[in-house]
Design an enzyme around this catalytic site. Structure first.
Site, PDB file in Angstrom:
ATOM      1  N   SER A   1     -58.851 -12.747 -38.179  1.00 21.22           N
ATOM      2  CA  SER A   1     -59.794 -12.604 -37.065  1.00 21.22           C
ATOM      3  C   SER A   1     -60.794 -13.744 -37.170  1.00 21.22           C
ATOM      4  O   SER A   1     -60.958 -14.337 -38.249  1.00 21.22           O
ATOM      5  CB  SER A   1     -60.537 -11.267 -37.224  1.00 21.22           C
ATOM      6  OG  SER A   1     -61.675 -11.214 -36.381  1.00 21.22           O
TER       7      SER A   1
ATOM      8  N   TYR B   1     -65.084  -4.444 -41.739  1.00 18.21           N
ATOM      9  CA  TYR B   1     -64.100  -5.287 -41.041  1.00 18.21           C
ATOM     10  C   TYR B   1     -64.247  -6.754 -41.446  1.00 18.21           C
ATOM     11  O   TYR B   1     -63.277  -7.431 -41.777  1.00 18.21           O
ATOM     12  CB  TYR B   1     -64.296  -5.109 -39.534  1.00 18.21           C
ATOM     13  CG  TYR B   1     -63.243  -5.765 -38.664  1.00 18.21           C
ATOM     14  CD1 TYR B   1     -62.077  -5.086 -38.324  1.00 18.21           C
ATOM     15  CD2 TYR B   1     -63.427  -7.054 -38.158  1.00 18.21           C
ATOM     16  CE1 TYR B   1     -61.113  -5.675 -37.509  1.00 18.21           C
ATOM     17  CE2 TYR B   1     -62.482  -7.654 -37.342  1.00 18.21           C
ATOM     18  CZ  TYR B   1     -61.322  -6.951 -37.012  1.00 18.21           C
ATOM     19  OH  TYR B   1     -60.376  -7.545 -36.200  1.00 18.21           O
TER      20      TYR B   1
HETATM   21  P1  NAD Z   1     -54.438  -2.074 -31.662  1.00 17.93           P
HETATM   22  O1  NAD Z   1     -55.341  -0.924 -31.910  1.00 17.93           O
HETATM   23  O2  NAD Z   1     -53.858  -2.285 -30.305  1.00 17.93           O
HETATM   24  O3  NAD Z   1     -53.232  -2.067 -32.696  1.00 17.93           O
HETATM   25  C1  NAD Z   1     -53.409  -1.697 -34.045  1.00 17.93           C
HETATM   26  C2  NAD Z   1     -52.068  -1.286 -34.585  1.00 17.93           C
HETATM   27  O4  NAD Z   1     -52.240  -0.889 -35.953  1.00 17.93           O
HETATM   28  C3  NAD Z   1     -51.451  -0.085 -33.856  1.00 17.93           C
HETATM   29  O5  NAD Z   1     -50.058  -0.241 -33.774  1.00 17.93           O
HETATM   30  C4  NAD Z   1     -51.804   1.074 -34.789  1.00 17.93           C
HETATM   31  O6  NAD Z   1     -50.935   2.196 -34.668  1.00 17.93           O
HETATM   32  C5  NAD Z   1     -51.645   0.388 -36.143  1.00 17.93           C
HETATM   33  N1  NAD Z   1     -52.283   1.107 -37.226  1.00 17.93           N
HETATM   34  C6  NAD Z   1     -53.560   1.566 -37.310  1.00 17.93           C
HETATM   35  N2  NAD Z   1     -53.735   2.239 -38.468  1.00 17.93           N
HETATM   36  C7  NAD Z   1     -52.541   2.183 -39.124  1.00 17.93           C
HETATM   37  C8  NAD Z   1     -52.084   2.701 -40.362  1.00 17.93           C
HETATM   38  N3  NAD Z   1     -52.880   3.411 -41.177  1.00 17.93           N
HETATM   39  N4  NAD Z   1     -50.799   2.491 -40.707  1.00 17.93           N
HETATM   40  C9  NAD Z   1     -49.970   1.778 -39.889  1.00 17.93           C
HETATM   41  N5  NAD Z   1     -50.349   1.275 -38.712  1.00 17.93           N
HETATM   42  C10 NAD Z   1     -51.626   1.477 -38.337  1.00 17.93           C
HETATM   43  O7  NAD Z   1     -55.278  -3.350 -32.122  1.00 17.93           O
HETATM   44  P2  NAD Z   1     -55.044  -4.928 -31.961  1.00 17.93           P
HETATM   45  O8  NAD Z   1     -56.234  -5.455 -31.272  1.00 17.93           O
HETATM   46  O9  NAD Z   1     -53.686  -5.242 -31.461  1.00 17.93           O
HETATM   47  O10 NAD Z   1     -55.184  -5.346 -33.490  1.00 17.93           O
HETATM   48  C11 NAD Z   1     -54.130  -5.887 -34.262  1.00 17.93           C
HETATM   49  C12 NAD Z   1     -54.722  -6.774 -35.338  1.00 17.93           C
HETATM   50  O11 NAD Z   1     -55.404  -7.852 -34.714  1.00 17.93           O
HETATM   51  C13 NAD Z   1     -55.738  -6.080 -36.245  1.00 17.93           C
HETATM   52  O12 NAD Z   1     -55.560  -6.507 -37.580  1.00 17.93           O
HETATM   53  C14 NAD Z   1     -57.064  -6.579 -35.706  1.00 17.93           C
HETATM   54  O13 NAD Z   1     -58.072  -6.574 -36.681  1.00 17.93           O
HETATM   55  C15 NAD Z   1     -56.686  -7.983 -35.298  1.00 17.93           C
HETATM   56  N6  NAD Z   1     -57.601  -8.605 -34.336  1.00 17.93           N
HETATM   57  C16 NAD Z   1     -57.787  -8.060 -33.110  1.00 17.93           C
HETATM   58  C17 NAD Z   1     -58.667  -8.683 -32.236  1.00 17.93           C
HETATM   59  C18 NAD Z   1     -58.931  -8.153 -30.867  1.00 17.93           C
HETATM   60  O14 NAD Z   1     -59.864  -8.631 -30.223  1.00 17.93           O
HETATM   61  N7  NAD Z   1     -58.158  -7.209 -30.362  1.00 17.93           N
HETATM   62  C19 NAD Z   1     -59.345  -9.847 -32.625  1.00 17.93           C
HETATM   63  C20 NAD Z   1     -59.132 -10.351 -33.899  1.00 17.93           C
HETATM   64  C21 NAD Z   1     -58.249  -9.727 -34.752  1.00 17.93           C
END
Ligand code: NAD
Length: 260
Positions: free
Chosen positions: A142, A155
């Protein structure tokens, strides 16, 4: 480009992970998806990957807050699909709170899912990659791997940690054809971002529109959310042979956020 390879993407029932899994499948990789959600919706995504791209796709419901589950998922994928060549550690959760009110169990959960799970999966997959003299570890970090924001202590700590893990794994894999890189998105419109809006409203005393425009998009000079397709495209590039010299990198895709 990835025909004959197996890609495992954690947290791929939703958001960025799902787009990465579909992106890898579009290049011919067999896929293991993972994450939580409605069973019928997950089955639809799994079978959709198979029918849309003509690859094999399995689902493993490992709870990545638990190390043994993460290890078992790698073993299950190697047994069922033959290998884990591309490991995308993407599962993640968020919790927003001033540090003095931050629940210790939320700290532990975020460190477990956002950081320790990548250690457990990489540890379990590494011998197989070394034996094949080829591997790709791609960690979804991130912008918060590089800079902080208030109220996100767990985080930000986990994401800074994943940058360190990425660099270490890169050094250990360097002579084995294994690369490890971290992708650092800015704000991407996914359920993870949508869910933190109410807490940010409460923590900062703002309206929904103020959170979107003055907190989230305020950080991004482009004033636009990054798309999941853009992240997937970078992950697919890193998985390919043309990216074999990119390793140990912490790569921003954040609309200029961390340039400021
Ligand atoms: P999201 O909530 O759409 O997806 C998260 C995924 O992780 C889902 O499939 C969920 O079921 C899974 N998950 C959660 N807890 C879990 C567990 N205990 N075991 C297995 N799976 C689990 O979120 P996203 O935005 O797609 O995030 C994905 C990654 O991207 C994360 O690591 C997040 O920190 C990172 N990220 C997101 C953003 C953003 O703005 N959306 C920005 C930077 C980084």
């Amino acid at each position: 480009m990835l025909k004959g390879k197996v890609a495992l993407v954690t947290g791929s029932t939703s958001g960025i992970g799902l787009a990465i899994a579909r992106g890898m499948a579009a290049q011919g990789a067999d896929i293991c998806i993972n994450g939580f959600g409605d069973a019928a919706a997950i089955e639809k995504e799994r079978s959709g990957i198979e029918s849309d791209f003509g690859v094999k796709c399995i689902y493993d419901g490992a709870d990545l807050s638990k190390g043994p589950d993460a290890e078992a998922m790698i073993a299950n994928t190697i047994k069922t699909l033959g290998s884990v060549d591309v490991l995308v550690n993407n599962a993640g959760i968020q919790f927003v709170s001033p540090i003095e009110d931050f629940p210790p169990e939320k700290w532990d959960q975020i460190i477990a899912i956002n950081l320790s799970s990548a250690f457990h999966t990489t540890r379990a997959a590494f011998a197989n990659m070394k034996a094949k003299k080829w591997g790709r570890v791609i960690n979804t970090a991130s912008a918060h791997a590089l800079v902080a924001s208030p109220f996100k202590s767990a985080y930000v700590s986990a994401k800074h940690g994943i940058a360190g893990l990425t660099k270490t794994v890169a050094l250990e894999g360097a002579t084995f054809g294994i690369t490890a890189n971290a992708i650092c998105p800015g704000y991407v419109w996914t359920p993870l971002v949508e869910k933190q809006i109410p807490d940010t409203m409460a923590a900062r005393g703002l309206t929904r529109e103020q959170v979107i425009n003055d907190v989230l998009l305020d950080a991004q000079p482009t004033k636009q959310f990054v798309t999941v397709e853009e992240i997937a495209s970078l992950a697919v590039y890193l998985a390919g042979d043309m990216a074999k010299s990119i390793t140990g990198s912490v790569i921003s895709i954040d609309g200029g956020w961390t340039a400021e």
